[in-house]
Scaffold this motif. Structure first.
Motif, short mmCIF file in Angstrom:
data_model
loop_
_atom_site.label_atom_id
_atom_site.label_comp_id
_atom_site.label_asym_id
_atom_site.label_seq_id
_atom_site.Cartn_x
_atom_site.Cartn_y
_atom_site.Cartn_z
N VAL A 6 -0.23 13.88 -21.68
CA VAL A 6 -0.42 13.77 -20.23
C VAL A 6 0.03 12.40 -19.76
CG1 VAL A 6 -2.13 13.69 -18.38
CG2 VAL A 6 -2.29 15.46 -20.13
N PHE A 7 -0.39 11.34 -20.48
CA PHE A 7 -0.01 9.98 -20.11
C PHE A 7 1.47 9.74 -20.40
CE2 PHE A 7 -4.55 9.88 -21.06
CZ PHE A 7 -5.04 9.35 -19.87
N GLU A 8 1.96 10.36 -21.46
CA GLU A 8 3.38 10.23 -21.78
C GLU A 8 4.24 10.84 -20.67
OE1 GLU A 8 6.00 10.66 -25.82
OE2 GLU A 8 4.63 12.31 -25.33
N SER A 9 3.84 12.00 -20.18
CA SER A 9 4.60 12.64 -19.11
C SER A 9 4.50 11.84 -17.81
CB SER A 9 4.11 14.07 -18.89
OG SER A 9 2.76 14.09 -18.46
N MET A 10 3.32 11.27 -17.54
CA MET A 10 3.18 10.42 -16.36
C MET A 10 4.09 9.20 -16.44
SD MET A 10 -0.97 10.64 -15.86
CE MET A 10 -1.08 9.46 -14.52
N GLY A 11 4.26 8.69 -17.68
CA GLY A 11 5.18 7.58 -17.88
C GLY A 11 6.62 7.97 -17.62
N GLY A 12 6.92 9.25 -17.76
CA GLY A 12 8.27 9.73 -17.43
C GLY A 12 8.44 9.97 -15.94
N TYR A 13 7.39 10.43 -15.28
CA TYR A 13 7.47 10.72 -13.85
C TYR A 13 7.47 9.46 -12.99
CZ TYR A 13 6.05 15.45 -15.29
OH TYR A 13 5.97 16.68 -15.88
N ALA A 14 6.68 8.45 -13.38
CA ALA A 14 6.47 7.29 -12.52
C ALA A 14 7.75 6.58 -12.10
CB ALA A 14 5.50 6.31 -13.20
N PRO A 15 8.69 6.27 -13.02
CA PRO A 15 9.91 5.60 -12.57
C PRO A 15 10.73 6.43 -11.58
CG PRO A 15 9.65 5.38 -14.94
CD PRO A 15 8.65 6.40 -14.48
N THR A 16 10.78 7.74 -11.82
CA THR A 16 11.54 8.60 -10.92
C THR A 16 10.89 8.65 -9.54
OG1 THR A 16 12.19 9.96 -12.80
CG2 THR A 16 12.49 10.91 -10.61
N ILE A 17 9.57 8.72 -9.51
CA ILE A 17 8.87 8.72 -8.22
C ILE A 17 9.02 7.36 -7.55
CG2 ILE A 17 6.61 8.95 -7.13
CD1 ILE A 17 5.95 11.02 -9.32
N GLY A 18 9.11 6.30 -8.34
CA GLY A 18 9.41 4.98 -7.78
C GLY A 18 10.75 4.97 -7.08
N GLY A 45 -0.06 13.72 -8.98
CA GLY A 45 0.22 15.08 -8.54
C GLY A 45 1.09 15.84 -9.51
N ALA A 46 2.12 15.18 -10.03
CA ALA A 46 3.00 15.82 -11.01
C ALA A 46 2.24 16.14 -12.30
CB ALA A 46 4.19 14.91 -11.30
N ALA A 47 1.37 15.21 -12.72
CA ALA A 47 0.58 15.45 -13.94
C ALA A 47 -0.38 16.62 -13.74
CB ALA A 47 -0.19 14.19 -14.31
N PHE A 48 -1.02 16.69 -12.58
CA PHE A 48 -1.94 17.79 -12.31
C PHE A 48 -1.21 19.13 -12.30
CE2 PHE A 48 -5.15 15.01 -9.76
CZ PHE A 48 -5.49 14.37 -10.95
N LEU A 49 0.01 19.12 -11.79
CA LEU A 49 0.80 20.35 -11.74
C LEU A 49 1.21 20.79 -13.14
CD1 LEU A 49 2.30 22.51 -10.10
CD2 LEU A 49 4.22 20.90 -9.91
N GLY A 60 0.79 -1.23 0.00
CA GLY A 60 0.00 0.00 0.00
C GLY A 60 0.82 1.27 0.00
N PRO A 61 1.80 1.42 0.91
CA PRO A 61 2.60 2.66 0.91
C PRO A 61 3.32 2.89 -0.40
CG PRO A 61 2.89 1.47 2.97
CD PRO A 61 2.09 0.56 2.08
N ALA A 62 3.86 1.84 -1.01
CA ALA A 62 4.56 2.01 -2.29
C ALA A 62 3.59 2.47 -3.37
CB ALA A 62 5.22 0.69 -2.70
N ALA A 63 2.38 1.87 -3.41
CA ALA A 63 1.39 2.28 -4.40
C ALA A 63 0.97 3.73 -4.19
CB ALA A 63 0.17 1.36 -4.32
N LEU A 64 0.81 4.12 -2.92
CA LEU A 64 0.42 5.50 -2.63
C LEU A 64 1.48 6.48 -3.10
CD1 LEU A 64 -1.49 7.51 -1.25
CD2 LEU A 64 -0.26 7.09 0.89
N ILE A 65 2.73 6.16 -2.85
CA ILE A 65 3.83 7.06 -3.25
C ILE A 65 3.87 7.21 -4.77
CG2 ILE A 65 6.34 7.27 -3.37
CD1 ILE A 65 6.41 5.88 -0.59
N VAL A 66 3.83 6.08 -5.48
CA VAL A 66 3.99 6.12 -6.94
C VAL A 66 2.76 6.70 -7.63
CG1 VAL A 66 4.31 4.73 -9.01
CG2 VAL A 66 5.64 4.23 -6.96
N ILE A 67 1.57 6.18 -7.30
CA ILE A 67 0.35 6.64 -7.98
C ILE A 67 0.02 8.08 -7.59
CG2 ILE A 67 -2.13 6.25 -8.25
CD1 ILE A 67 -1.61 3.28 -7.80
N GLY A 68 0.07 8.36 -6.30
CA GLY A 68 -0.23 9.73 -5.85
C GLY A 68 0.77 10.74 -6.36
N GLY A 69 2.06 10.40 -6.29
CA GLY A 69 3.08 11.32 -6.77
C GLY A 69 3.00 11.56 -8.26
N THR A 70 2.72 10.50 -9.04
CA THR A 70 2.61 10.64 -10.50
C THR A 70 1.42 11.50 -10.88
OG1 THR A 70 3.64 8.46 -10.81
CG2 THR A 70 2.41 9.37 -12.66
#
Length: 246
Positions: free
Chosen positions: A145-157, A45-49, A33-43
Protein backbone atom coordinates in the motif's frame (compact mmCIF):
# COMPACT_ATOMS: atom_id res chain seq x y z
CA UNK A 1 11.95 1.91 19.59
CA UNK A 2 13.77 1.86 16.24
CA UNK A 3 16.07 4.85 16.62
CA UNK A 4 17.43 4.48 13.07
CA UNK A 5 13.99 5.23 11.61
CA UNK A 6 13.74 8.41 13.65
CA UNK A 7 17.27 9.46 12.73
CA UNK A 8 16.60 8.72 9.07
CA UNK A 9 13.47 10.86 8.90
CA UNK A 10 15.09 13.75 10.76
CA UNK A 11 18.27 13.57 8.67
CA UNK A 12 16.32 13.51 5.40
CA UNK A 13 14.24 16.58 6.21
CA UNK A 14 17.16 18.47 7.75
CA UNK A 15 19.17 17.85 4.58
CA UNK A 16 16.36 19.13 2.34
CA UNK A 17 15.49 22.16 4.46
CA UNK A 18 19.13 22.88 5.22
CA UNK A 19 20.06 22.79 1.55
CA UNK A 20 17.16 25.09 0.76
CA UNK A 21 18.35 27.53 3.44
CA UNK A 22 21.96 27.48 2.23
CA UNK A 23 20.75 28.31 -1.27
CA UNK A 24 19.07 31.43 0.11
CA UNK A 25 15.54 30.03 0.36
CA UNK A 26 13.27 30.02 3.39
CA UNK A 27 10.95 27.41 4.87
CA UNK A 28 7.84 29.49 4.21
CA UNK A 29 8.39 29.13 0.48
CA UNK A 30 7.92 25.34 0.82
CA UNK A 31 4.65 25.60 2.74
CA UNK A 32 1.67 25.60 0.43
CA UNK A 33 -1.79 24.37 1.47
CA UNK A 34 -3.28 23.77 -2.01
CA UNK A 35 -0.21 21.80 -3.11
CA UNK A 36 -0.34 19.64 0.03
CA UNK A 37 -4.05 19.04 -0.48
CA UNK A 38 -3.55 17.95 -4.08
CA UNK A 39 -0.65 15.59 -3.35
CA UNK A 40 -1.76 14.09 -0.01
CA UNK A 41 -5.45 13.88 -0.89
CA UNK A 42 -4.83 12.53 -4.37
CA UNK A 43 -2.33 9.93 -3.14
CA UNK A 44 -4.64 8.70 -0.38
CA UNK A 45 -7.57 8.59 -2.79
CA UNK A 46 -5.62 6.46 -5.26
CA UNK A 47 -4.53 4.11 -2.45
CA UNK A 48 -8.11 3.75 -1.19
CA UNK A 49 -9.27 2.95 -4.71
CA UNK A 50 -6.59 0.33 -5.20
CA UNK A 51 -6.58 -1.64 -1.94
CA UNK A 52 -9.34 -3.71 -0.29
CA UNK A 53 -10.54 -2.62 3.14
CA UNK A 54 -8.78 -5.43 5.04
CA UNK A 55 -5.44 -4.55 3.40
CA UNK A 56 -5.87 -0.86 4.31
CA UNK A 57 -6.67 -1.81 7.90
CA UNK A 58 -3.58 -3.99 8.09
CA UNK A 59 -1.44 -1.20 6.66
CA UNK A 60 -2.71 1.05 9.46
CA UNK A 61 -1.55 -1.56 11.98
CA UNK A 62 1.90 -2.32 10.55
CA UNK A 63 2.92 1.32 10.04
CA UNK A 64 3.83 1.45 13.72
CA UNK A 65 6.61 -1.04 12.92
CA UNK A 66 8.59 1.92 11.58
CA UNK A 67 9.26 3.06 15.14
CA UNK A 68 8.03 0.10 17.22
CA UNK A 69 8.86 -3.12 15.35
CA UNK A 70 7.87 -6.41 16.98
CA UNK A 71 10.65 -7.94 19.05
CA UNK A 72 12.18 -10.84 17.13
CA UNK A 73 14.76 -12.72 19.20
CA UNK A 74 16.16 -15.53 17.07
CA UNK A 75 18.73 -16.58 19.67
CA UNK A 76 16.12 -16.65 22.42
CA UNK A 77 13.77 -18.58 20.15
CA UNK A 78 16.42 -21.23 19.52
CA UNK A 79 16.96 -21.57 23.27
CA UNK A 80 13.21 -22.05 23.78
CA UNK A 81 13.01 -24.74 21.11
CA UNK A 82 15.96 -26.58 22.65
CA UNK A 83 14.28 -26.44 26.07
CA UNK A 84 11.10 -27.86 24.50
CA UNK A 85 13.09 -30.72 22.96
CA UNK A 86 14.70 -31.51 26.31
CA UNK A 87 11.28 -31.57 27.98
CA UNK A 88 9.96 -33.87 25.25
CA UNK A 89 12.91 -36.23 25.74
CA UNK A 90 12.44 -36.43 29.49
CA UNK A 91 8.64 -36.44 29.76
CA UNK A 92 7.45 -37.33 26.27
CA UNK A 93 5.43 -35.08 23.97
CA UNK A 94 2.61 -34.90 26.48
CA UNK A 95 5.01 -33.10 28.80
CA UNK A 96 4.77 -30.11 26.44
CA UNK A 97 1.09 -29.56 27.24
CA UNK A 98 1.84 -27.31 30.22
CA UNK A 99 4.43 -25.45 28.12
CA UNK A 100 1.86 -24.86 25.37
CA UNK A 101 -0.66 -23.48 27.86
CA UNK A 102 1.85 -20.86 29.03
CA UNK A 103 3.18 -19.94 25.57
CA UNK A 104 2.48 -16.32 24.56
CA UNK A 105 3.29 -16.68 20.84
CA UNK A 106 0.19 -17.94 18.98
CA UNK A 107 2.28 -19.60 16.26
CA UNK A 108 4.51 -21.44 18.72
CA UNK A 109 1.51 -22.43 20.85
CA UNK A 110 -0.23 -23.97 17.83
CA UNK A 111 2.91 -25.95 16.98
CA UNK A 112 3.29 -27.21 20.53
CA UNK A 113 -0.36 -28.21 20.67
CA UNK A 114 0.06 -30.20 17.46
CA UNK A 115 3.01 -32.01 19.07
CA UNK A 116 0.94 -32.77 22.18
CA UNK A 117 -1.91 -34.07 20.00
CA UNK A 118 0.49 -36.48 18.31
CA UNK A 119 0.17 -35.04 14.79
CA UNK A 120 2.45 -36.47 12.12
CA UNK A 121 5.41 -34.29 11.05
CA UNK A 122 3.96 -33.75 7.56
CA UNK A 123 0.64 -32.65 9.00
CA UNK A 124 2.44 -30.25 11.36
CA UNK A 125 4.43 -28.79 8.46
CA UNK A 126 1.33 -28.38 6.33
CA UNK A 127 -0.67 -26.62 9.04
CA UNK A 128 2.11 -24.30 10.21
CA UNK A 129 3.23 -23.40 6.68
CA UNK A 130 -0.29 -22.21 5.87
CA UNK A 131 -0.16 -19.90 8.88
CA UNK A 132 3.33 -18.72 8.03
CA UNK A 133 2.69 -17.86 4.37
CA UNK A 134 -0.73 -16.37 5.06
CA UNK A 135 0.65 -13.96 7.66
CA UNK A 136 3.64 -13.08 5.52
CA UNK A 137 1.40 -12.40 2.51
CA UNK A 138 -0.91 -10.24 4.62
CA UNK A 139 1.99 -8.09 5.84
CA UNK A 140 3.62 -7.80 2.41
CA UNK A 141 0.30 -6.65 0.92
CA UNK A 142 0.08 -4.00 3.63
CA UNK A 143 3.60 -2.83 2.77
CA UNK A 144 2.64 -2.59 -0.89
CA UNK A 145 0.00 0.00 0.00
CA UNK A 146 2.81 2.40 0.94
CA UNK A 147 4.87 1.26 -2.03
CA UNK A 148 2.01 2.07 -4.41
CA UNK A 149 1.47 5.44 -2.72
CA UNK A 150 5.15 6.13 -3.34
CA UNK A 151 4.48 5.51 -7.02
CA UNK A 152 1.37 7.68 -7.16
CA UNK A 153 2.69 10.70 -5.22
CA UNK A 154 5.22 12.01 -7.80
CA UNK A 155 2.69 11.70 -10.60
CA UNK A 156 0.03 13.50 -8.59
CA UNK A 157 2.66 16.14 -7.82
CA UNK A 158 3.03 16.65 -11.56
CA UNK A 159 -0.75 16.97 -11.84
CA UNK A 160 -0.56 19.68 -9.17
CA UNK A 161 2.21 21.38 -11.12
CA UNK A 162 0.17 21.37 -14.32
CA UNK A 163 -2.86 22.72 -12.46
CA UNK A 164 -0.71 25.52 -11.07
CA UNK A 165 0.57 26.39 -14.53
CA UNK A 166 -2.97 26.39 -15.89
CA UNK A 167 -3.84 28.86 -13.15
CA UNK A 168 -0.84 30.98 -14.14
CA UNK A 169 -1.71 30.95 -17.83
CA UNK A 170 -5.28 31.95 -17.05
CA UNK A 171 -4.14 35.00 -15.09
CA UNK A 172 -1.36 36.40 -17.24
CA UNK A 173 -3.20 39.69 -17.38
CA UNK A 174 -3.21 39.93 -13.58
CA UNK A 175 0.36 39.78 -12.22
CA UNK A 176 -0.89 39.66 -8.61
CA UNK A 177 -2.24 36.14 -9.15
CA UNK A 178 0.80 34.72 -10.86
CA UNK A 179 2.80 34.08 -7.68
CA UNK A 180 0.34 31.67 -6.06
CA UNK A 181 -0.06 29.66 -9.25
CA UNK A 182 3.67 29.29 -9.76
CA UNK A 183 4.12 28.34 -6.09
CA UNK A 184 1.54 25.56 -6.36
CA UNK A 185 3.17 24.35 -9.59
CA UNK A 186 6.65 23.91 -8.12
CA UNK A 187 5.80 23.06 -4.51
CA UNK A 188 3.35 20.30 -5.57
CA UNK A 189 6.17 18.62 -7.49
CA UNK A 190 8.47 18.85 -4.46
CA UNK A 191 5.78 17.41 -2.20
CA UNK A 192 5.07 14.51 -4.53
CA UNK A 193 8.70 13.50 -5.07
CA UNK A 194 9.66 14.25 -1.46
CA UNK A 195 6.86 12.27 0.19
CA UNK A 196 7.52 9.33 -2.12
CA UNK A 197 11.28 9.10 -1.67
CA UNK A 198 11.71 10.36 1.88
CA UNK A 199 8.72 8.63 3.51
CA UNK A 200 6.47 6.30 1.54
CA UNK A 201 8.98 4.08 -0.28
CA UNK A 202 11.32 3.73 2.75
CA UNK A 203 8.30 2.90 4.95
CA UNK A 204 7.27 0.15 2.52
CA UNK A 205 10.78 -1.32 2.47
CA UNK A 206 11.03 -1.22 6.28
CA UNK A 207 7.70 -3.02 6.74
CA UNK A 208 8.72 -5.69 4.22
CA UNK A 209 12.02 -6.23 6.04
CA UNK A 210 10.24 -6.69 9.38
CA UNK A 211 7.67 -9.05 7.81
CA UNK A 212 10.41 -11.20 6.25
CA UNK A 213 12.32 -11.33 9.54
CA UNK A 214 9.16 -12.47 11.31
CA UNK A 215 8.73 -15.17 8.68
CA UNK A 216 12.30 -16.34 9.22
CA UNK A 217 11.62 -16.57 12.96
CA UNK A 218 8.50 -18.66 12.30
CA UNK A 219 10.42 -20.87 9.86
CA UNK A 220 12.95 -21.47 12.63
CA UNK A 221 10.16 -22.44 15.03
CA UNK A 222 8.64 -24.69 12.38
CA UNK A 223 11.92 -26.55 11.77
CA UNK A 224 12.47 -26.87 15.51
CA UNK A 225 9.00 -28.24 16.16
CA UNK A 226 9.37 -30.74 13.29
CA UNK A 227 12.73 -31.85 14.68
CA UNK A 228 11.12 -32.45 18.06
CA UNK A 229 8.35 -34.45 16.40
CA UNK A 230 10.97 -36.59 14.67
CA UNK A 231 12.80 -37.20 17.96
CA UNK A 232 16.07 -35.48 17.11
CA UNK A 233 18.74 -34.84 19.74
CA UNK A 234 18.48 -31.39 21.39
CA UNK A 235 22.10 -30.62 20.48
CA UNK A 236 21.46 -31.49 16.83
CA UNK A 237 18.36 -29.30 16.85
CA UNK A 238 20.35 -26.38 18.24
CA UNK A 239 23.06 -26.73 15.59
CA UNK A 240 20.46 -26.92 12.84
CA UNK A 241 18.56 -23.84 14.02
CA UNK A 242 21.70 -21.75 14.36
CA UNK A 243 21.67 -21.59 10.57
CA UNK A 244 18.76 -19.10 10.88
CA UNK A 245 20.91 -16.58 12.74
CA UNK A 246 22.00 -13.36 11.02
Amino acid sequence: MDVLSLIGIILAFVAILGGNYLEGGHVGALVNGPAALIVIGGTLGAAFLQAPVHVLKRSGVVIRWIFLPPKIDLLGGIARVVSWSMTARKEGLLGLESVADLEQDDYARKGLQLLVDGAEPEAIRSILEVDLYTQEGRDIQAAKVFESMGGYAPTIGIIGAVMGLIHVMGNLADPSKLGSGIAVAFVATIYGVGFANLLLLPIASKIKAVALRQSRYREMLLEGILSIAEGENPRSIELKLQGFMD
